[in-house]
Structures are given as C-alpha cells and as structure tokens.
Design a protein around this motif. Structure first.
Motif, PDB file in Angstrom:
ATOM      1  N   MET A   1     -14.225  29.697  36.777  1.00 13.88           N
ATOM      2  CA  MET A   1     -15.035  28.513  36.594  1.00 13.88           C
ATOM      3  C   MET A   1     -15.241  28.303  35.092  1.00 13.88           C
ATOM      4  O   MET A   1     -15.538  29.235  34.374  1.00 13.88           O
ATOM      5  N   THR A   2     -15.075  27.081  34.634  1.00 16.15           N
ATOM      6  CA  THR A   2     -15.257  26.757  33.222  1.00 16.15           C
ATOM      7  C   THR A   2     -16.607  26.088  33.040  1.00 16.15           C
ATOM      8  O   THR A   2     -16.950  25.167  33.765  1.00 16.15           O
ATOM      9  N   HIS A   3     -17.373  26.583  32.073  1.00 17.34           N
ATOM     10  CA  HIS A   3     -18.670  26.008  31.745  1.00 17.34           C
ATOM     11  C   HIS A   3     -18.558  25.333  30.392  1.00 17.34           C
ATOM     12  O   HIS A   3     -18.337  26.008  29.395  1.00 17.34           O
ATOM     13  N   PRO A   4     -18.660  24.001  30.336  1.00 16.22           N
ATOM     14  CA  PRO A   4     -18.587  23.354  29.022  1.00 16.22           C
ATOM     15  C   PRO A   4     -19.849  23.650  28.213  1.00 16.22           C
ATOM     16  O   PRO A   4     -20.945  23.669  28.736  1.00 16.22           O
ATOM     17  N   ILE A   5     -19.656  23.933  26.951  1.00 15.62           N
ATOM     18  CA  ILE A   5     -20.755  24.142  26.025  1.00 15.62           C
ATOM     19  C   ILE A   5     -20.846  22.868  25.194  1.00 15.62           C
ATOM     20  O   ILE A   5     -19.889  22.503  24.520  1.00 15.62           O
ATOM     21  N   GLU A   6     -21.962  22.209  25.262  1.00 11.27           N
ATOM     22  CA  GLU A   6     -22.091  20.957  24.532  1.00 11.27           C
ATOM     23  C   GLU A   6     -22.390  21.229  23.074  1.00 11.27           C
ATOM     24  O   GLU A   6     -23.192  22.083  22.730  1.00 11.27           O
ATOM     25  N   ALA A   7     -21.716  20.504  22.232  1.00 12.99           N
ATOM     26  CA  ALA A   7     -21.919  20.612  20.795  1.00 12.99           C
ATOM     27  C   ALA A   7     -21.856  19.214  20.216  1.00 12.99           C
ATOM     28  O   ALA A   7     -21.193  18.334  20.754  1.00 12.99           O
ATOM     29  N   ARG A   8     -22.535  19.040  19.119  1.00 15.50           N
ATOM     30  CA  ARG A   8     -22.508  17.741  18.448  1.00 15.50           C
ATOM     31  C   ARG A   8     -21.112  17.539  17.863  1.00 15.50           C
ATOM     32  O   ARG A   8     -20.623  18.373  17.106  1.00 15.50           O
ATOM     33  N   PRO A   9     -20.420  16.442  18.239  1.00 16.80           N
ATOM     34  CA  PRO A   9     -19.078  16.221  17.706  1.00 16.80           C
ATOM     35  C   PRO A   9     -19.112  16.012  16.197  1.00 16.80           C
ATOM     36  O   PRO A   9     -20.061  15.452  15.658  1.00 16.80           O
ATOM     37  N   LEU A  10     -18.080  16.477  15.547  1.00 21.89           N
ATOM     38  CA  LEU A  10     -17.953  16.305  14.108  1.00 21.89           C
ATOM     39  C   LEU A  10     -17.181  15.029  13.820  1.00 21.89           C
ATOM     40  O   LEU A  10     -16.269  14.669  14.562  1.00 21.89           O
ATOM     41  N   GLU A  11     -17.541  14.377  12.750  1.00 21.94           N
ATOM     42  CA  GLU A  11     -16.865  13.140  12.369  1.00 21.94           C
ATOM     43  C   GLU A  11     -15.507  13.487  11.778  1.00 21.94           C
ATOM     44  O   GLU A  11     -15.392  14.338  10.908  1.00 21.94           O
ATOM     45  N   VAL A  12     -14.470  12.844  12.276  1.00 20.55           N
ATOM     46  CA  VAL A  12     -13.131  13.000  11.725  1.00 20.55           C
ATOM     47  C   VAL A  12     -12.750  11.659  11.135  1.00 20.55           C
ATOM     48  O   VAL A  12     -12.706  10.655  11.835  1.00 20.55           O
ATOM     49  N   ARG A  13     -12.492  11.641   9.845  1.00 20.44           N
ATOM     50  CA  ARG A  13     -12.218  10.386   9.152  1.00 20.44           C
ATOM     51  C   ARG A  13     -10.732  10.249   8.877  1.00 20.44           C
ATOM     52  O   ARG A  13     -10.058  11.223   8.559  1.00 20.44           O
ATOM     53  N   SER A  14     -10.232   9.038   8.974  1.00 17.57           N
ATOM     54  CA  SER A  14      -8.818   8.804   8.717  1.00 17.57           C
ATOM     55  C   SER A  14      -8.490   8.914   7.231  1.00 17.57           C
ATOM     56  O   SER A  14      -7.341   9.101   6.868  1.00 17.57           O
ATOM     57  N   ASP A  15      -9.513   8.818   6.364  1.00 18.05           N
ATOM     58  CA  ASP A  15      -9.265   8.934   4.933  1.00 18.05           C
ATOM     59  C   ASP A  15      -9.438  10.376   4.458  1.00 18.05           C
ATOM     60  O   ASP A  15      -9.566  10.642   3.279  1.00 18.05           O
ATOM     61  N   SER A  16      -9.398  11.307   5.398  1.00 23.80           N
ATOM     62  CA  SER A  16      -9.564  12.717   5.061  1.00 23.80           C
ATOM     63  C   SER A  16      -8.465  13.177   4.117  1.00 23.80           C
ATOM     64  O   SER A  16      -7.300  12.810   4.272  1.00 23.80           O
ATOM     65  N   PRO A  17      -8.802  14.018   3.125  1.00 27.24           N
ATOM     66  CA  PRO A  17      -7.767  14.546   2.235  1.00 27.24           C
ATOM     67  C   PRO A  17      -6.813  15.468   2.979  1.00 27.24           C
ATOM     68  O   PRO A  17      -5.768  15.816   2.476  1.00 27.24           O
ATOM     69  N   TRP A  18      -7.131  15.858   4.215  1.00 30.11           N
ATOM     70  CA  TRP A  18      -6.282  16.769   4.983  1.00 30.11           C
ATOM     71  C   TRP A  18      -5.243  16.012   5.799  1.00 30.11           C
ATOM     72  O   TRP A  18      -4.423  16.617   6.466  1.00 30.11           O
ATOM     73  N   VAL A  58     -15.727  34.607  33.123  1.00 27.66           N
ATOM     74  CA  VAL A  58     -16.152  33.202  33.099  1.00 27.66           C
ATOM     75  C   VAL A  58     -15.573  32.560  31.837  1.00 27.66           C
ATOM     76  O   VAL A  58     -15.615  33.154  30.763  1.00 27.66           O
ATOM     77  N   SER A  59     -15.031  31.365  31.986  1.00 24.81           N
ATOM     78  CA  SER A  59     -14.413  30.661  30.858  1.00 24.81           C
ATOM     79  C   SER A  59     -15.291  29.513  30.386  1.00 24.81           C
ATOM     80  O   SER A  59     -16.037  28.930  31.174  1.00 24.81           O
ATOM     81  N   ALA A  60     -15.169  29.196  29.122  1.00 19.60           N
ATOM     82  CA  ALA A  60     -15.879  28.056  28.540  1.00 19.60           C
ATOM     83  C   ALA A  60     -15.013  27.462  27.437  1.00 19.60           C
ATOM     84  O   ALA A  60     -14.071  28.090  26.953  1.00 19.60           O
ATOM     85  N   ILE A  61     -15.346  26.253  27.061  1.00 21.23           N
ATOM     86  CA  ILE A  61     -14.680  25.561  25.953  1.00 21.23           C
ATOM     87  C   ILE A  61     -15.723  25.306  24.880  1.00 21.23           C
ATOM     88  O   ILE A  61     -16.755  24.690  25.149  1.00 21.23           O
ATOM     89  N   ILE A  62     -15.464  25.783  23.677  1.00 23.38           N
ATOM     90  CA  ILE A  62     -16.318  25.465  22.531  1.00 23.38           C
ATOM     91  C   ILE A  62     -15.708  24.209  21.910  1.00 23.38           C
ATOM     92  O   ILE A  62     -14.586  24.236  21.414  1.00 23.38           O
ATOM     93  N   SER A  63     -16.429  23.110  21.982  1.00 24.86           N
ATOM     94  CA  SER A  63     -15.856  21.820  21.608  1.00 24.86           C
ATOM     95  C   SER A  63     -16.002  21.516  20.121  1.00 24.86           C
ATOM     96  O   SER A  63     -16.912  21.993  19.457  1.00 24.86           O
ATOM     97  N   ALA A  64     -15.066  20.706  19.651  1.00 24.12           N
ATOM     98  CA  ALA A  64     -15.101  20.119  18.304  1.00 24.12           C
ATOM     99  C   ALA A  64     -15.261  21.149  17.190  1.00 24.12           C
ATOM    100  O   ALA A  64     -16.147  21.032  16.354  1.00 24.12           O
ATOM    101  N   VAL A  65     -14.369  22.135  17.157  1.00 23.54           N
ATOM    102  CA  VAL A  65     -14.380  23.142  16.097  1.00 23.54           C
ATOM    103  C   VAL A  65     -13.354  22.718  15.047  1.00 23.54           C
ATOM    104  O   VAL A  65     -12.163  22.625  15.337  1.00 23.54           O
ATOM    105  N   THR A  66     -13.806  22.440  13.847  1.00 25.49           N
ATOM    106  CA  THR A  66     -12.905  22.053  12.767  1.00 25.49           C
ATOM    107  C   THR A  66     -12.347  23.319  12.135  1.00 25.49           C
ATOM    108  O   THR A  66     -13.088  24.250  11.820  1.00 25.49           O
TER     109      THR A  66
END
Length: 103
Positions: A1-18, A58-66
């Motif tokens: 069973m996967t339990h999602p861990i809620e996290a505040r999404p990080l802003e990804v900008r198209s003008d990123s130097p990366w 037990v599985s989970a997804i850590i969301s929005a990790v830069t």
C-alpha cells in the motif's frame, strides 16, 4: 500500500539557469553539468522528482524533491535544504507507519 506524503510543491520556473546544458550561477559564471558520481554514465539534470521510499513493507512517495538527477542510474543528489526536507518527510512517514502498525 502506498501512502502519499503531502508536501508543499516547489516552484519550477522556465527561466531557471538549470534549463540549459550549462549552469549559470548568480555571479554570471557558467559551468558544465556534473557527471553522475554514482555511475559516471551521464550528466546530472537539475529537476524536481517524486522519490519513492519504503519502511516496514509500506511504500510512500516523497513529492516534489528538487535534486540533481542522473537519467542513467536514477541517483538523486540533494542540496542541504532539500536533504533536510526529505529527511523530515521520511521521518514523518516512518512515525505514521509505526503508529498504524505497532510491533
């Protein structure tokens, strides 16, 4: 069973130097991307990923990790801020599992 861990999404900008093949630092200095230290097969890509984790079956997804991500082997290299955040989220997940499934 996967339990999602809620996290505040990080802003990804198209003008990123990366977003280009060269990194541009705030000082204006450019450098080539770093090769993966785990496999050496590919250049790392600065991106935001969901990272799976498992604990006590037990599985989970850590969301929005830069991170710096290797497309060849899947290695993810986190800076201090993201590493601290990831560690906190994994700790919260483990506490949830321990509370729901005591030994």
């Amino acid at each position: 069973m996967t339990h999602p861990i809620e996290a505040r999404p990080l802003e990804v900008r198209s003008d990123s130097p990366w977003s280009s093949s060269k990194r541009v630092y705030p000082s204006g200095k450019e450098t080539n991307p770093m090769r993966c230290p785990a496999c050496g097969a590919a250049d790392l890509i600065h991106t935001t990923h969901d990272i799976p984790t498992d604990y006590r079956g037990v599985s989970a997804i850590i969301s929005a990790v830069t991170c710096e991500f290797c497309p060849a082997c899947g290695e993810a290299i986190l800076d201090r801020e993201q590493g601290d955040r990831y560690g906190r989220m994994v700790g919260q997940f483990r506490h949830q599992v321990d509370d729901q499934h005591p030994l």
